[in-house]
Scaffold this active site. Structure first.
Site, short mmCIF file in Angstrom:
data_model
loop_
_atom_site.label_atom_id
_atom_site.label_comp_id
_atom_site.label_asym_id
_atom_site.label_seq_id
_atom_site.Cartn_x
_atom_site.Cartn_y
_atom_site.Cartn_z
N HIS A 368 17.84 21.45 39.34
CA HIS A 368 19.14 20.75 39.26
C HIS A 368 19.26 19.72 40.38
CE1 HIS A 368 23.46 20.04 39.18
NE2 HIS A 368 23.59 20.54 40.39
N HIS A 370 17.00 18.26 42.06
CA HIS A 370 16.06 17.14 41.99
C HIS A 370 16.46 16.12 40.93
CE1 HIS A 370 13.39 19.59 44.58
NE2 HIS A 370 13.08 18.40 45.03
N ARG A 433 14.24 31.08 44.08
CA ARG A 433 14.19 29.94 45.00
C ARG A 433 14.33 30.46 46.42
NH1 ARG A 433 20.03 27.03 45.92
NH2 ARG A 433 18.74 25.84 47.34
FE1 HAS Z 1 25.36 20.51 41.77
C1 HAS Z 1 24.15 23.41 43.20
C2 HAS Z 1 27.68 22.29 40.03
C3 HAS Z 1 26.72 17.58 40.53
C4 HAS Z 1 23.57 18.70 44.08
N1 HAS Z 1 24.10 20.96 43.33
C5 HAS Z 1 23.71 22.22 43.73
C6 HAS Z 1 22.81 22.09 44.84
C7 HAS Z 1 22.67 20.76 45.11
C8 HAS Z 1 23.48 20.05 44.14
C9 HAS Z 1 21.86 20.13 46.21
O1 HAS Z 1 28.81 25.12 40.05
C10 HAS Z 1 22.11 23.26 45.53
C11 HAS Z 1 22.80 23.68 46.76
C12 HAS Z 1 22.01 24.79 47.44
O2 HAS Z 1 21.07 24.48 48.17
O3 HAS Z 1 22.33 25.96 47.19
N2 HAS Z 1 26.87 20.04 40.48
C13 HAS Z 1 27.69 20.92 39.87
C14 HAS Z 1 28.64 20.21 39.03
C15 HAS Z 1 28.35 18.86 39.16
C16 HAS Z 1 27.25 18.78 40.09
C17 HAS Z 1 29.70 20.79 38.17
N3 HAS Z 1 25.16 18.53 42.20
C18 HAS Z 1 25.82 17.50 41.58
C19 HAS Z 1 25.44 16.25 42.19
C20 HAS Z 1 24.56 16.57 43.19
C21 HAS Z 1 24.40 18.00 43.18
C22 HAS Z 1 25.97 14.91 41.78
C23 HAS Z 1 23.87 15.70 44.17
C24 HAS Z 1 24.04 14.42 44.30
N4 HAS Z 1 25.79 22.47 41.62
C25 HAS Z 1 26.81 22.99 40.88
C26 HAS Z 1 26.88 24.44 41.11
C27 HAS Z 1 25.89 24.75 42.03
C28 HAS Z 1 25.22 23.50 42.32
C29 HAS Z 1 27.81 25.41 40.53
C30 HAS Z 1 25.59 26.13 42.62
C31 HAS Z 1 24.59 26.84 41.86
C32 HAS Z 1 24.19 28.15 42.51
O4 HAS Z 1 24.46 29.18 41.89
O5 HAS Z 1 23.63 28.17 43.62
C33 HAS Z 1 29.11 17.73 38.49
O6 HAS Z 1 29.57 16.83 39.46
C34 HAS Z 1 28.31 17.03 37.45
C35 HAS Z 1 29.13 16.03 36.65
C36 HAS Z 1 28.25 15.02 36.03
C37 HAS Z 1 28.28 14.64 34.76
C38 HAS Z 1 27.28 13.62 34.26
C39 HAS Z 1 27.91 12.27 33.95
C40 HAS Z 1 26.82 11.31 33.58
C41 HAS Z 1 26.73 10.05 34.03
C42 HAS Z 1 25.53 9.22 33.60
C43 HAS Z 1 25.87 8.29 32.49
C44 HAS Z 1 24.62 7.65 31.96
C45 HAS Z 1 24.54 6.38 31.51
C46 HAS Z 1 23.23 5.89 31.00
C47 HAS Z 1 25.70 5.48 31.47
C48 HAS Z 1 29.22 15.20 33.79
C49 HAS Z 1 27.76 9.44 34.90
C50 HAS Z 1 23.27 6.00 29.51
C51 HAS Z 1 22.05 5.59 28.83
C52 HAS Z 1 21.52 6.16 27.73
C53 HAS Z 1 20.42 5.55 27.02
C54 HAS Z 1 22.01 7.45 27.21
#
Ligand code: HAS
Length: 550
Positions: A368, A370, A433
């Site tokens: 996740h 990475h 991990r």
């Molecule tokens: Fe996370 C664990 C939940 C976002 C980083 N996360 C981690 C850890 C890191 C990390 C480093 O709820 C590990 C920490 C450790 O060492 O223990 N994370 C989330 C959620 C989001 C999320 C709900 N994480 C990130 C981001 C990070 C990051 C951003 C770094 C920059 N995360 C967790 C949870 C854990 C966790 C639990 C704990 C797990 C555990 O049990 O230990 C949200 O912010 C994500 C929302 C994002 C979206 C995607 C939107 C998409 C976009 C792209 C659009 C694409 C286009 C291109 C326009 C809904 C904006 C289109 C083109 C085409 C051709 C299709």
């Protein structure tokens, strides 16, 4: 072109960022081979030491220095030259952060701090490791206040006006950062440092982790928001259009101030000592923090479509072909966005209480991060590096560099796809991990994990090696554009800061009323944290003595 003193400060930040990147990626490739049992380390170096260096230097140091380089350049570009005080404090901020970095790194190299970047108690590092980390935070605060000072002066001189979008977003990120750091500052100053220096015998583990994650989750948005700044303000310029909606962009950013902090318990869902109600509440708030990312995705799709249609794209997807694929500054960021689709979806899985039981503390989480910080954020930074360094040094970004840039981003994508997919799959099967490679004494069930095409040792090793090669290509581009490439002599050769125009005529003024947002954020933080933290202090279990397991 921004003023020479700011260019110098920004370049110093980039120099430190890429030094950390070089060492950090080297540590990364070593890990892949150790986990595969393909490499035996000498007795004076251990796996956890390397893992700590990898996490600290890439996730904390590379990002932080890069972000400030970008902010300094962008703030000078959009609000005008810094005054002498802002310059002075930016330098002081740089040196204090660097001092902290060196201190923490020396402790890791000396084998005194193999506690990983999350430094979970009761693992106990040398006190100077925590002092180093505290200095890193203090340094970033000094740099932050310098930039906020610059912004305040601009607002005073432009009464009643909304600030340019870049400046608004920078200040939002800084507000988020300062509020977030309060948690880690509290635990480092009042728990870790007294404990590590022997002034107290034990530490309240649950409290230390909770204060860490109060900081640790918004930390990921401190990495993400600068990437989003590039998506909102740089990408439209590369596409030849305006920002899709100035109000939407600002609203998305303020939502991050509100919802990115009171959610840290989603990293502690499996921990005892926090009642289900508070976990549930913070999970609900976590789902709220997904909203501004979905708004960003919507805004990006709209920007692409408007630009493609403007260039003659027709039909449902005709605009897609009209995007500037030959421009590595754009393609890199586009790939970064694509990676964030599974990255974000994985985050939603992690945040779901029941699913978290399956993935917590497995390699899935490593996968996740990475494809969140390791690609959407890092590759956006790479895409920015291609023009930011030549812009600051006045050198050319030659055709050869552009081609190499493509090789770099493509190899990074392939390497990351292989490695992170393997990590996700292995995690689902149960591979842990935060441990060195373990085959559980060759237990058949554990051995089976590695039988798959994606999840076998070779795929991981190939992925990791490709990533390392890609990182070295990037280092080559950085060194060339910083010191060696020919100087730009004609206006066509000059590299520009591609900042898009943003139409603010319909943007409500209250979006820039910081007291509203800071007030609501404080209220949410109090609701989500006051009672559980008080409970952890009042009903503290016996504290733990320190453990040095390495
Ligand atoms: Fe996370 C664990 C939940 C976002 C980083 N996360 C981690 C850890 C890191 C990390 C480093 O709820 C590990 C920490 C450790 O060492 O223990 N994370 C989330 C959620 C989001 C999320 C709900 N994480 C990130 C981001 C990070 C990051 C951003 C770094 C920059 N995360 C967790 C949870 C854990 C966790 C639990 C704990 C797990 C555990 O049990 O230990 C949200 O912010 C994500 C929302 C994002 C979206 C995607 C939107 C998409 C976009 C792209 C659009 C694409 C286009 C291109 C326009 C809904 C904006 C289109 C083109 C085409 C051709 C299709």
């Amino acid at each position: 072109m921004i003023a020479q003193p700011e260019r110098k400060i920004a370049l110093w930040h980039l120099g430190v960022a890429y030094t950390a990147f070089l060492i950090g990626t080297l540590m990364g490739v070593l890990q892949v081979f150790i986990r595969n049992d393909a490499l035996q380390l000498p007795a004076w170096l251990d796996y956890y030491q390397i893992l700590t260096a990898h996490g600290v230097l890439l996730a904390l140091i590379y990002t932080t220095f890069f972000i400030f380089a970008f902010f300094i350049t962008g703030m000078s570009k959009s609000l005008g030259s810094f005054g002498p005080k802002v310059r002075l404090f930016s330098w002081i901020g740089l040196w204090v952060t660097l001092l902290g970095t060196v201190m923490a790194t020396v402790m890791i190299v000396a084998g005194e701090a193999s506690v990983l970047y999350t430094f979970y108690a009761p693992l106990k590092a040398n006190g100077f490791y925590y002092v180093g980390l505290a200095l890193v935070i203090v340094g970033t605060w000094i740099s932050s206040f310098a930039l906020v000072g610059h912004y305040v002066v601009w607002r005073r001189n432009n009464k009643g006006q909304l600030s340019p979008l870049f400046a608004f977003m920078t200040v939002t990120t800084i507000v988020l950062w300062i509020i977030a750091c309060l948690g880690v500052v509290a635990t480092v100053l009042f728990q870790y440092i007294p404990w590590a220096f022997g002034w107290t015998d034990t530490i309240n583990v649950e409290l230390s982790r909770s204060l860490f994650w109060y900081f640790g989750h918004p930390l990921v948005y401190f990495w993400l928001l600068p990437a989003y700044i590039a998506w909102y303000t740089i990408v439209p310029k590369l596409l030849g259009v305006k920002v899709f909606s100035d109000s939407l962009a600002r609203l998305a950013f303020v939502l991050f101030i509100l919802f990115s902090i009171p959610v840290g318990f989603h990293h502690q869902l499996t921990e005892p000592g926090i009642s289900n109600f508070w976990k549930f509440l913070q999970v609900v708030l976590t789902f709220m923090v997904i909203v501004p990312s979905l708004m960003t995705a919507f805004s990006m799709f709209a920007t692409f479509e408007i630009s493609g249609r403007k260039k003659g794209g027709t039909g449902l997807f005709g605009w897609f072909k009209k995007l500037p694929w030959r421009d590595v500054r754009f393609t890199s960021i586009f790939i970064a966005m694509v990676f964030f689709i599974p990255g974000g979806a994985g985050g939603i899985i992690n945040a779901s209480f029941q699913l978290n039981e399956v993935v917590h503390n497995t390699l899935w989480i490593v996968g996740h991060f990475h494809i969140t910080v390791g690609t959407p954020v890092a590759m956006t930074f790479m895409g920015l590096t291609f023009w930011l360094i030549p812009y600051l040094t006045g050198r050319r970004f030659t055709k050869r560099m552009q081609r190499l840039g493509f090789v770099q981003i493509i190899t990074w994508s392939i390497g990351m796809l292989l490695m992170s997919t393997a990590q996700h799959v292995l995690g689902l099967m149960g591979a842990p991990r935060r441990t060195a490679y373990s085959g559980y004494n060759g237990h058949p069930s554990a051995m089976e994990w590695f039988d798959g095409i994606i999840s076998n040792h070779v795929t991981m090793a190939i992925g990791g090696t490709i990533l390392f090669l890609s990182a070295m290509i990037l280092m080559y581009i950085v060194i060339m554009t910083m010191f060696i490439s020919p100087k730009a002599e004609t206006p066509e050769q000059m590299v520009e800061f591609p900042l898009a125009e943003s139409d603010m005529s319909h943007t409500p003024k209250w979006l820039e009323n910081w007291w509203i947002w800071i007030g609501i954020a404080a209220a949410l933080i109090i609701i989500a944290y006051a009672i559980p933290l008080t409970h952890m202090i009042q009903h503290a279990p016996p504290g733990s003595k320190g453990f040095i397991t390495w």
